[in-house]
Scaffold this motif. Structure first.
Motif, PDB file in Angstrom:
ATOM      1  N   MET A 236       0.773  -0.950  -0.032  1.00  0.00           N
ATOM      2  CA  MET A 236       0.016  -0.052  -0.112  1.00  0.00           C
ATOM      3  C   MET A 236       0.852   1.126   0.122  1.00  0.00           C
ATOM      4  O   MET A 236       1.976   1.348   0.897  1.00  0.00           O
ATOM      5  N   GLN A 237       0.747   2.186  -0.793  1.00  0.00           N
ATOM      6  CA  GLN A 237       1.347   3.207  -0.930  1.00  0.00           C
ATOM      7  C   GLN A 237       0.839   4.360   0.232  1.00  0.00           C
ATOM      8  O   GLN A 237      -0.454   4.657   0.241  1.00  0.00           O
ATOM      9  N   LYS A 238       2.045   4.768   0.697  1.00  0.00           N
ATOM     10  CA  LYS A 238       1.468   6.090   1.549  1.00  0.00           C
ATOM     11  C   LYS A 238       1.799   7.374   0.901  1.00  0.00           C
ATOM     12  O   LYS A 238       2.909   7.803   0.486  1.00  0.00           O
ATOM     13  N   ILE A 239       0.485   8.212   0.848  1.00  0.00           N
ATOM     14  CA  ILE A 239       0.735   9.531   0.362  1.00  0.00           C
ATOM     15  C   ILE A 239       0.432  10.698   1.550  1.00  0.00           C
ATOM     16  O   ILE A 239      -0.468  10.488   2.135  1.00  0.00           O
ATOM     17  N   VAL A 240       1.357  11.744   1.587  1.00  0.00           N
ATOM     18  CA  VAL A 240       1.240  12.750   2.360  1.00  0.00           C
ATOM     19  C   VAL A 240       1.215  14.075   1.690  1.00  0.00           C
ATOM     20  O   VAL A 240       2.160  14.321   0.679  1.00  0.00           O
ATOM     21  N   PHE A 241       0.196  14.692   1.993  1.00  0.00           N
ATOM     22  CA  PHE A 241       0.059  16.070   1.179  1.00  0.00           C
ATOM     23  C   PHE A 241       0.324  17.156   2.298  1.00  0.00           C
ATOM     24  O   PHE A 241      -0.579  17.221   3.439  1.00  0.00           O
ATOM     25  N   LEU A 242       1.491  17.882   2.030  1.00  0.00           N
ATOM     26  CA  LEU A 242       1.835  18.723   3.168  1.00  0.00           C
ATOM     27  C   LEU A 242       1.197  19.773   3.257  1.00  0.00           C
ATOM     28  O   LEU A 242       1.309  20.578   4.466  1.00  0.00           O
ATOM     29  N   ASP A 243       0.560  20.494   2.446  1.00  0.00           N
ATOM     30  CA  ASP A 243      -0.101  21.831   2.207  1.00  0.00           C
ATOM     31  C   ASP A 243      -1.408  21.923   1.457  1.00  0.00           C
ATOM     32  O   ASP A 243      -1.298  22.615   0.514  1.00  0.00           O
ATOM     33  N   ARG A 244      -2.160  20.875   1.888  1.00  0.00           N
ATOM     34  CA  ARG A 244      -3.703  21.181   1.235  1.00  0.00           C
ATOM     35  C   ARG A 244      -4.320  22.075   1.229  1.00  0.00           C
ATOM     36  O   ARG A 244      -5.137  22.625   0.487  1.00  0.00           O
ATOM     37  N   ALA A 245      -4.231  23.309   2.245  1.00  0.00           N
ATOM     38  CA  ALA A 245      -4.688  24.616   2.499  1.00  0.00           C
ATOM     39  C   ALA A 245      -4.406  25.304   1.203  1.00  0.00           C
ATOM     40  O   ALA A 245      -4.867  26.216   0.889  1.00  0.00           O
TER      41      ALA A 245
ATOM     42  N   HIS B  41      -4.215   2.762  -0.968  1.00  0.00           N
ATOM     43  CA  HIS B  41      -3.342   3.788  -0.384  1.00  0.00           C
ATOM     44  C   HIS B  41      -3.782   4.323   1.110  1.00  0.00           C
ATOM     45  O   HIS B  41      -4.948   4.103   1.311  1.00  0.00           O
ATOM     46  N   GLU B  42      -3.000   4.982   1.691  1.00  0.00           N
ATOM     47  CA  GLU B  42      -3.227   5.824   2.804  1.00  0.00           C
ATOM     48  C   GLU B  42      -3.010   7.142   2.623  1.00  0.00           C
ATOM     49  O   GLU B  42      -1.997   7.675   2.016  1.00  0.00           O
ATOM     50  N   LEU B  43      -3.810   7.976   2.588  1.00  0.00           N
ATOM     51  CA  LEU B  43      -3.771   9.292   2.238  1.00  0.00           C
ATOM     52  C   LEU B  43      -3.868  10.388   3.476  1.00  0.00           C
ATOM     53  O   LEU B  43      -4.743  10.196   4.197  1.00  0.00           O
ATOM     54  N   VAL B  44      -2.660  11.213   3.742  1.00  0.00           N
ATOM     55  CA  VAL B  44      -2.773  12.038   5.126  1.00  0.00           C
ATOM     56  C   VAL B  44      -2.575  13.319   4.583  1.00  0.00           C
ATOM     57  O   VAL B  44      -1.752  13.710   3.661  1.00  0.00           O
ATOM     58  N   LEU B  45      -3.628  14.313   4.846  1.00  0.00           N
ATOM     59  CA  LEU B  45      -3.688  15.535   4.537  1.00  0.00           C
ATOM     60  C   LEU B  45      -3.129  16.440   5.819  1.00  0.00           C
ATOM     61  O   LEU B  45      -3.756  16.241   6.753  1.00  0.00           O
ATOM     62  N   HIS B  46      -2.322  17.366   5.473  1.00  0.00           N
ATOM     63  CA  HIS B  46      -2.108  18.389   6.260  1.00  0.00           C
ATOM     64  C   HIS B  46      -2.160  19.831   5.692  1.00  0.00           C
ATOM     65  O   HIS B  46      -1.893  19.972   4.796  1.00  0.00           O
ATOM     66  N   ALA B  47      -3.075  20.750   6.435  1.00  0.00           N
ATOM     67  CA  ALA B  47      -3.383  22.091   6.004  1.00  0.00           C
ATOM     68  C   ALA B  47      -2.135  22.733   5.514  1.00  0.00           C
ATOM     69  O   ALA B  47      -2.091  23.131   4.536  1.00  0.00           O
ATOM     70  N   GLY B  48      -0.994  22.754   6.389  1.00  0.00           N
ATOM     71  CA  GLY B  48       0.342  23.396   5.917  1.00  0.00           C
ATOM     72  C   GLY B  48       1.170  22.667   6.807  1.00  0.00           C
ATOM     73  O   GLY B  48       1.064  21.994   7.852  1.00  0.00           O
ATOM     74  N   THR B  49       2.677  22.797   6.512  1.00  0.00           N
ATOM     75  CA  THR B  49       3.700  22.054   7.049  1.00  0.00           C
ATOM     76  C   THR B  49       4.891  23.082   7.354  1.00  0.00           C
ATOM     77  O   THR B  49       5.261  23.517   6.117  1.00  0.00           O
ATOM     78  N   PRO B  50       5.211  23.344   8.417  1.00  0.00           N
ATOM     79  CA  PRO B  50       6.313  24.340   8.812  1.00  0.00           C
ATOM     80  C   PRO B  50       7.658  23.362   8.556  1.00  0.00           C
ATOM     81  O   PRO B  50       7.366  22.029   8.570  1.00  0.00           O
ATOM     82  N   PRO B  51       8.833  24.068   7.902  1.00  0.00           N
ATOM     83  CA  PRO B  51       9.879  23.228   7.495  1.00  0.00           C
ATOM     84  C   PRO B  51      10.453  22.262   8.563  1.00  0.00           C
ATOM     85  O   PRO B  51      10.894  21.179   8.452  1.00  0.00           O
ATOM     86  N   ALA B  52      10.308  22.580   9.882  1.00  0.00           N
ATOM     87  CA  ALA B  52      10.576  21.865  10.943  1.00  0.00           C
ATOM     88  C   ALA B  52       9.934  20.343  11.137  1.00  0.00           C
ATOM     89  O   ALA B  52      10.271  19.400  11.591  1.00  0.00           O
TER      90      ALA B  52
END
Length: 320
Positions: A1-10, A25-36
């Motif tokens: 299964m593919q893991k997909i991460v959207f770092l800045d969906r917003a 797949h597993e889809l993980v959504l983050h509105a935004g992601t700081p560099p750290a």
């Protein structure tokens, strides 16, 4: 299964549908992601979706399972493509989705500035029409697009579409040869001639090491006809301190920008210091963002991911 991460969906409007990819797949959504938090959030991911989140070599070196970076935009300057190429990570981007929305925004800026719409609107709100005592007043010049010479820097699909619309207005579009190129060929006008003879100059080229700061004080001083400068491409193409100085010295008639060098701009940045001037319009990087264009982008983004997983990758970026 593919893991997909959207770092800045917003960075895509909430009303735009992001359809699920047609594979397990597993889809993980983050509105935004700081560099750290980039590395932490991409742990175990085989596919990263980003729009403007930087992915540099230091972060990528800590993500051994990553196989695809799907950029939800055309520009890929936020990705270290050389590192990706050396380590077998594919980079795909979005193409051809903004061929109507960006030219329309470009001409909205041109028309508003050329006809002084902002200044007249503010005057009407302030009661100037009543004080004029007649059916109209002439506090600001109104200039037509018809007959104006339009210098276009960038001859890709967006530049071509802008030229198409310009001809419909009765303008004379000129494609600028690359800066410093001695023999531009018959389809291009020498760089110096475009700067000197254009009534309006509009930018539609990518931001690269070669194009960063391509418009600075020497270029502003070469703009003999005091043109409008329109930028719906990338903020770093223009030296913003020089832009403010050019406006102060009257070297250009005005500026319509949808982009800044660093977004959002700092409150004390050159762009924010000039934003309230009547001959400046600054919009928040939304030239690309009609609902129709965003949905096309979202659909193509998932197409790129599905095609990569199926073994027939699409829209791979050269140099990656």
């Amino acid at each position: 299964m593919q893991k997909i991460v959207f770092l800045d969906r917003a960075t895509i409007a909430p009303q735009i549908r992001l359809r699920p990819p047609a594979f397990p797949h597993e889809l993980v959504l983050h509105a935004g992601t700081p560099p750290a938090q980039v590395v932490e959030r991409l742990q175990g991911a085989s596919i990263a979706i980003i729009n403007k989140v930087p992915l540099d070599a230091q972060a990528l070196a800590q993500l051994p399972e990553l196989r695809l970076i799907a950029v939800a935009a055309t520009g890929t300057d936020c990705v270290d493509k050389a590192w990706c190429r050396a380590h077998g990570i594919a980079v795909a981007n979005i193409r051809g989705y903004a061929v109507d929305t960006v030219p329309e925004h470009t001409f909205a800026l041109m028309l508003a500035l050329r006809r002084n719409l902002i200044a007249y609107r503010e005057d009407v709100i302030a009661g100037a029409w009543q004080r004029a005592g007649q059916f109209c007043f002439f506090d600001h010049p109104v200039r037509d697009l018809h007959g104006a010479r339009l210098g276009i820097i960038g001859e890709g699909i967006l530049g071509q579409r802008v030229a198409h619309v310009a001809r419909a207005f009765g303008m004379e579009p000129l494609f600028a040869a690359r800066k410093g190129r001695p023999s531009p060929g018959r389809l291009y006008t020498p760089w110096d001639e475009v700067l000197a003879s254009s009534d309006i100059i509009t930018l539609h080229c990518p931001l690269t090491a070669e194009t960063r700061g391509m418009i600075a004080m020497p270029e502003f001083r070469a703009m003999a006809r005091r043109p409008l400068l329109i930028n719906t491409a990338r903020g770093g193409l223009v030296d913003e301190q020089a832009l403010a100085q050019a406006l102060d010295e009257g070297l250009i008639a005005g500026a319509g920008f949808d982009v800044t060098d660093g977004e959002p701009p700092a409150a004390d940045s050159p762009m924010m210091r000039i934003a309230a001037r009547p001959n400046v319009i600054l919009t928040p990087h939304v030239a690309w963002a009609s609902d129709a264009a965003q949905q096309t982008l979202a659909d193509q983004l998932i197409d790129n991911i599905e095609n990569f997983v199926a073994g027939r990758p699409s829209n791979l970026v050269e140099g990656a």
